[in-house]
Motif scaffolding. Structure first.
Motif, short mmCIF file in Angstrom:
data_model
loop_
_atom_site.label_atom_id
_atom_site.label_comp_id
_atom_site.label_asym_id
_atom_site.label_seq_id
_atom_site.Cartn_x
_atom_site.Cartn_y
_atom_site.Cartn_z
N GLU A 133 0.81 -1.26 -0.16
CA GLU A 133 0.03 0.11 0.03
C GLU A 133 0.88 1.33 -0.04
OE1 GLU A 133 -3.82 -1.78 2.47
OE2 GLU A 133 -1.93 -1.08 3.42
N ILE A 134 0.50 2.28 -0.88
CA ILE A 134 1.34 3.28 -0.84
C ILE A 134 0.45 4.68 -0.12
CG2 ILE A 134 2.22 5.14 -2.71
CD1 ILE A 134 3.43 2.23 -2.89
N GLU A 135 1.21 5.22 0.89
CA GLU A 135 0.47 6.40 1.44
C GLU A 135 0.74 7.83 0.83
OE1 GLU A 135 1.88 6.32 5.58
OE2 GLU A 135 0.78 4.26 5.89
N ALA A 136 -0.14 8.83 0.92
CA ALA A 136 0.11 10.17 0.59
C ALA A 136 1.35 10.83 1.58
CB ALA A 136 -1.25 11.04 0.64
N PRO A 137 2.46 11.54 0.86
CA PRO A 137 3.42 11.71 1.89
C PRO A 137 2.87 13.35 2.37
CG PRO A 137 3.86 12.19 -0.36
CD PRO A 137 2.53 11.15 -0.43
N VAL A 138 2.01 13.74 1.75
CA VAL A 138 1.50 15.24 2.25
C VAL A 138 -0.01 15.17 1.97
CG1 VAL A 138 3.78 16.26 2.06
CG2 VAL A 138 2.13 16.51 0.33
N SER A 139 -0.69 15.97 2.46
CA SER A 139 -2.04 16.49 2.09
C SER A 139 -2.13 17.20 0.88
CB SER A 139 -2.92 17.09 3.19
OG SER A 139 -2.84 16.46 4.52
N GLY A 140 -3.15 17.07 0.01
CA GLY A 140 -3.45 17.72 -1.11
C GLY A 140 -4.22 17.13 -2.15
N LYS A 141 -4.53 17.98 -3.42
CA LYS A 141 -5.21 17.23 -4.32
C LYS A 141 -4.51 16.26 -5.05
CE LYS A 141 -7.85 18.92 -8.16
NZ LYS A 141 -8.41 19.90 -9.13
N LEU A 142 -5.06 15.11 -5.44
CA LEU A 142 -4.05 13.95 -6.31
C LEU A 142 -4.41 14.11 -7.75
CD1 LEU A 142 -2.92 11.19 -5.73
CD2 LEU A 142 -5.04 10.26 -6.03
N THR A 143 -3.51 13.96 -8.38
CA THR A 143 -3.35 14.08 -9.85
C THR A 143 -2.76 12.57 -10.22
OG1 THR A 143 -3.38 16.19 -10.06
CG2 THR A 143 -2.85 14.79 -11.89
N ILE A 144 -3.43 11.52 -10.81
CA ILE A 144 -2.86 10.36 -11.05
C ILE A 144 -2.06 10.37 -12.13
CG2 ILE A 144 -3.52 7.94 -11.92
CD1 ILE A 144 -5.84 8.09 -9.87
N ALA A 145 -0.82 9.77 -12.10
CA ALA A 145 0.01 9.85 -13.45
C ALA A 145 -0.08 8.35 -14.03
CB ALA A 145 1.56 10.35 -12.96
N LYS A 146 -0.07 7.42 -13.38
CA LYS A 146 0.14 6.04 -13.92
C LYS A 146 -1.48 5.22 -13.73
CE LYS A 146 4.43 6.18 -14.77
NZ LYS A 146 4.86 6.06 -15.97
N GLU A 147 -1.96 4.68 -14.87
CA GLU A 147 -2.97 4.00 -14.50
C GLU A 147 -2.94 2.58 -13.71
OE1 GLU A 147 -5.93 5.57 -14.92
OE2 GLU A 147 -4.87 7.32 -15.59
N GLU A 148 -4.43 2.10 -13.40
CA GLU A 148 -4.27 0.76 -12.87
C GLU A 148 -3.96 -0.24 -13.90
OE1 GLU A 148 -8.12 -0.46 -11.24
OE2 GLU A 148 -7.93 1.24 -9.51
N ASP A 149 -3.22 -1.27 -13.45
CA ASP A 149 -2.62 -2.28 -14.39
C ASP A 149 -1.39 -2.11 -15.15
OD1 ASP A 149 -4.63 -4.22 -13.68
OD2 ASP A 149 -6.01 -3.30 -15.09
N GLU A 150 -0.92 -0.70 -14.94
CA GLU A 150 0.33 -0.21 -15.50
C GLU A 150 1.33 -0.92 -14.62
OE1 GLU A 150 2.01 3.96 -17.30
OE2 GLU A 150 -0.06 3.98 -16.72
N VAL A 151 2.57 -1.17 -15.51
CA VAL A 151 3.69 -1.69 -14.86
C VAL A 151 4.75 -0.24 -14.43
CG1 VAL A 151 6.13 -2.71 -15.16
CG2 VAL A 151 4.00 -3.81 -16.08
N VAL A 152 5.13 -0.38 -13.20
CA VAL A 152 6.02 0.68 -12.61
C VAL A 152 7.15 0.16 -12.03
CG1 VAL A 152 3.84 2.24 -12.23
CG2 VAL A 152 4.58 1.01 -10.34
N GLU A 153 8.22 1.15 -12.14
CA GLU A 153 9.50 0.72 -11.81
C GLU A 153 9.66 1.32 -10.14
OE1 GLU A 153 12.72 1.75 -14.25
OE2 GLU A 153 11.70 0.84 -15.84
N LYS A 154 10.47 0.80 -9.47
CA LYS A 154 10.95 1.58 -8.11
C LYS A 154 11.33 2.95 -8.23
CE LYS A 154 13.02 -2.51 -5.99
NZ LYS A 154 14.01 -3.21 -5.24
N GLY A 155 10.71 3.64 -7.62
CA GLY A 155 11.18 5.16 -7.41
C GLY A 155 10.52 5.83 -8.56
N SER A 156 9.46 5.24 -9.29
CA SER A 156 9.13 5.99 -10.32
C SER A 156 7.72 6.82 -9.88
CB SER A 156 8.39 5.23 -11.54
OG SER A 156 7.45 4.14 -11.02
N VAL A 157 7.50 8.15 -10.35
CA VAL A 157 6.40 8.78 -9.98
C VAL A 157 4.91 8.10 -10.41
CG1 VAL A 157 5.16 10.93 -10.15
CG2 VAL A 157 7.72 10.98 -9.79
N ILE A 158 4.19 7.99 -9.42
CA ILE A 158 2.93 7.43 -10.12
C ILE A 158 1.53 8.35 -9.74
CG2 ILE A 158 3.49 4.96 -9.55
CD1 ILE A 158 2.02 5.24 -6.93
#
Length: 78
Positions: free
Chosen positions: A48-73
Motif C-alpha cells: 500500500e502506498i500512502e500520501a506523503p503530504v495532504s493535497g489534491k491527487l493527480t494520477i500519473a499512472k493507471e491501474e494495471d500499468e507496470v511501474v519501476e521502483k522510484g517512479s512517480v505514480i
C-alpha cells in the motif's frame, strides 16, 4: 506546491518493477497525509502506498500499468 508520490525503493528486493493494482482514491480527490492512495503488486505481495503530504491527487499512472521502483505514480498539489 507539488509533491510526487513515488513507488518506494525499499519495498522489495530483487524485482525492479511492480503493477498498480488499485487506486484507492479518485483522480482529483483531496487526500490527507498518511491516507492510503494506491496498491502495488510485486511477486504475489501487495503493498500500500500512502500520501506523503495532504493535497489534491493527480494520477500519473493507471491501474494495471507496470511501474519501476522510484517512479512517480501521482502528484499532490498542496
Amino acid at each position: 506546491m507539488t509533491n510526487d508520490i513515488r513507488v518506494p525503493d525499499d519495498l522489495w528486493e530483487g524485482d525492479t518493477e511492480g503493477v498498480i493494482t488499485a487506486w484507492l482514491v479518485s483522480d482529483g480527490a483531496e487526500v490527507a497525509q498518511g491516507n492510503l492512495v494506491a496498491e502495488v503488486m510485486v511477486e504475489k505481495a501487495q503493498y500500500e502506498i500512502e500520501a506523503p503530504v495532504s493535497g489534491k491527487l493527480t494520477i500519473a499512472k493507471e491501474e494495471d500499468e507496470v511501474v519501476e521502483k522510484g517512479s512517480v505514480i501521482a502528484t499532490l498539489e498542496s
